[in-house]
Design a protein around this motif. Structure first.
Motif, PDB file in Angstrom:
ATOM      1  N   TYR A  36       0.841  -1.197   0.000  1.00 26.82           N
ATOM      2  CA  TYR A  36       0.000   0.000   0.000  1.00 26.82           C
ATOM      3  C   TYR A  36       0.882   1.256   0.000  1.00 26.82           C
ATOM      4  O   TYR A  36       0.702   2.153  -0.825  1.00 26.82           O
ATOM      5  N   GLU A  37       1.820   1.307   0.925  1.00 31.53           N
ATOM      6  CA  GLU A  37       2.667   2.491   1.079  1.00 31.53           C
ATOM      7  C   GLU A  37       3.582   2.715  -0.134  1.00 31.53           C
ATOM      8  O   GLU A  37       3.763   3.840  -0.584  1.00 31.53           O
ATOM      9  N   ARG A  38       4.148   1.633  -0.677  1.00 35.18           N
ATOM     10  CA  ARG A  38       5.051   1.750  -1.839  1.00 35.18           C
ATOM     11  C   ARG A  38       4.291   1.956  -3.146  1.00 35.18           C
ATOM     12  O   ARG A  38       4.892   2.297  -4.158  1.00 35.18           O
ATOM     13  N   ARG A  39       2.984   1.625  -3.134  1.00 35.94           N
ATOM     14  CA  ARG A  39       2.153   1.748  -4.326  1.00 35.94           C
ATOM     15  C   ARG A  39       2.635   0.812  -5.439  1.00 35.94           C
ATOM     16  O   ARG A  39       2.630   1.158  -6.609  1.00 35.94           O
ATOM     17  N   GLU A  40       3.084  -0.383  -5.035  1.00 32.48           N
ATOM     18  CA  GLU A  40       3.559  -1.366  -6.003  1.00 32.48           C
ATOM     19  C   GLU A  40       3.350  -2.776  -5.463  1.00 32.48           C
ATOM     20  O   GLU A  40       3.254  -2.985  -4.257  1.00 32.48           O
ATOM     21  N   THR A  41       3.269  -3.719  -6.388  1.00 30.22           N
ATOM     22  CA  THR A  41       3.118  -5.112  -6.016  1.00 30.22           C
ATOM     23  C   THR A  41       4.371  -5.581  -5.285  1.00 30.22           C
ATOM     24  O   THR A  41       5.490  -5.273  -5.693  1.00 30.22           O
ATOM     25  N   VAL A  42       4.157  -6.320  -4.194  1.00 28.35           N
ATOM     26  CA  VAL A  42       5.263  -6.868  -3.419  1.00 28.35           C
ATOM     27  C   VAL A  42       5.152  -8.391  -3.452  1.00 28.35           C
ATOM     28  O   VAL A  42       4.107  -8.953  -3.104  1.00 28.35           O
ATOM     29  N   VAL A  43       6.225  -9.040  -3.896  1.00 24.11           N
ATOM     30  CA  VAL A  43       6.314 -10.499  -3.937  1.00 24.11           C
ATOM     31  C   VAL A  43       7.309 -10.920  -2.869  1.00 24.11           C
ATOM     32  O   VAL A  43       8.450 -10.450  -2.861  1.00 24.11           O
ATOM     33  N   VAL A  44       6.873 -11.815  -1.976  1.00 17.19           N
ATOM     34  CA  VAL A  44       7.726 -12.274  -0.885  1.00 17.19           C
ATOM     35  C   VAL A  44       7.892 -13.792  -0.993  1.00 17.19           C
ATOM     36  O   VAL A  44       6.941 -14.536  -0.728  1.00 17.19           O
ATOM     37  N   PRO A  45       9.079 -14.257  -1.380  1.00 20.15           N
ATOM     38  CA  PRO A  45       9.317 -15.696  -1.535  1.00 20.15           C
ATOM     39  C   PRO A  45       9.255 -16.472  -0.220  1.00 20.15           C
ATOM     40  O   PRO A  45       8.862 -17.632  -0.191  1.00 20.15           O
ATOM     41  N   ASP A  46       9.660 -15.816   0.893  1.00 19.31           N
ATOM     42  CA  ASP A  46       9.678 -16.449   2.212  1.00 19.31           C
ATOM     43  C   ASP A  46       9.286 -15.393   3.237  1.00 19.31           C
ATOM     44  O   ASP A  46      10.077 -14.497   3.542  1.00 19.31           O
ATOM     45  N   VAL A  47       8.072 -15.502   3.770  1.00 19.85           N
ATOM     46  CA  VAL A  47       7.581 -14.471   4.688  1.00 19.85           C
ATOM     47  C   VAL A  47       8.421 -14.365   5.955  1.00 19.85           C
ATOM     48  O   VAL A  47       8.457 -13.308   6.585  1.00 19.85           O
ATOM     49  N   GLU A  48       9.116 -15.434   6.325  1.00 21.69           N
ATOM     50  CA  GLU A  48       9.979 -15.390   7.508  1.00 21.69           C
ATOM     51  C   GLU A  48      11.138 -14.416   7.314  1.00 21.69           C
ATOM     52  O   GLU A  48      11.728 -13.952   8.286  1.00 21.69           O
ATOM     53  N   GLN A  49      11.478 -14.123   6.071  1.00 15.67           N
ATOM     54  CA  GLN A  49      12.585 -13.223   5.756  1.00 15.67           C
ATOM     55  C   GLN A  49      12.131 -11.780   5.527  1.00 15.67           C
ATOM     56  O   GLN A  49      12.956 -10.913   5.253  1.00 15.67           O
ATOM     57  N   PHE A  50      10.807 -11.528   5.620  1.00 15.60           N
ATOM     58  CA  PHE A  50      10.295 -10.172   5.370  1.00 15.60           C
ATOM     59  C   PHE A  50      10.228  -9.419   6.697  1.00 15.60           C
ATOM     60  O   PHE A  50       9.479  -9.808   7.597  1.00 15.60           O
ATOM     61  N   PRO A  51      11.005  -8.337   6.832  1.00 15.59           N
ATOM     62  CA  PRO A  51      10.996  -7.580   8.091  1.00 15.59           C
ATOM     63  C   PRO A  51       9.595  -7.052   8.413  1.00 15.59           C
ATOM     64  O   PRO A  51       8.954  -6.438   7.572  1.00 15.59           O
ATOM     65  N   GLY A  52       9.124  -7.342   9.603  1.00 15.77           N
ATOM     66  CA  GLY A  52       7.823  -6.846  10.032  1.00 15.77           C
ATOM     67  C   GLY A  52       6.642  -7.632   9.502  1.00 15.77           C
ATOM     68  O   GLY A  52       5.499  -7.166   9.586  1.00 15.77           O
ATOM     69  N   HIS A  53       6.865  -8.825   8.980  1.00 14.92           N
ATOM     70  CA  HIS A  53       5.752  -9.641   8.475  1.00 14.92           C
ATOM     71  C   HIS A  53       4.723  -9.840   9.575  1.00 14.92           C
ATOM     72  O   HIS A  53       5.065 -10.110  10.725  1.00 14.92           O
TER      73      HIS A  53
END
Length: 154
Positions: A79-96
């Motif tokens: 939402y904030e970046r206004r772009e699609t975000v693809v996350v291969p491993d949610v454990e590696q996404f800061p603040g998931h």
């Protein structure tokens, strides 16, 4: 059936489902169901911008978080970046934000109004790592564009 072919058929199905329908909630409910069924994802649904936060909308899958602040988790980041975000491993996404511990990978597609405001996001989770790629991004962005104008009236 290859992913590309599944999406081509899915977009045809969604076009037929939403033709002539003017109720945004009804459209989102059927779009979530169509994507979920055709692609076999773990969780498929919408979060809509309401009063400064993303609020749970129609979805398919297990129970979910009610609200997600802008900039938080994958949904708030897209939402904030206004772009699609693809996350291969949610454990590696800061603040998931782990609404379900079964979710392993995720894609979030912002939904834009004609004036380019972000109205909400399409959020899809998979129980497998590395589920989503550029094919998913392209087709899911096309799918949300098919009905985005209806969301200005929800």
């Amino acid at each position: 059936m290859e992913k590309e072919e599944k999406y081509t058929l899915l977009k045809q199905q969604i076009a037929a489902l939403i033709e002539g329908e003017t109720d945004a909630v009804a459209v989102m409910a059927n779009v979530a169901a169509a994507i979920h069924e055709a692609m076999g994802f773990w969780w498929t649904g919408f979060y809509l911008e309401k009063n400064g936060v993303l609020t749970l909308g129609p979805f398919q899958g297990p129970v979910a978080c009610y609200r997600i602040p802008h900039g938080k988790g994958v949904c708030g980041t897209a939402y904030e970046r206004r772009e699609t975000v693809v996350v291969p491993d949610v454990e590696q996404f800061p603040g998931h934000i782990a609404c379900s511990s079964a979710s392993r990978s995720e894609i979030v597609v912002p939904i834009f109004a004609r004036d380019q405001r972000v109205l909400g996001v399409l959020d899809i989770d998979s129980r497998e790592l590395n589920t989503f790629d550029d094919t998913d991004r392209r087709h899911l962005e096309a799918i949300v564009a098919m009905f985005a104008e209806l969301l200005t009236e929800y």
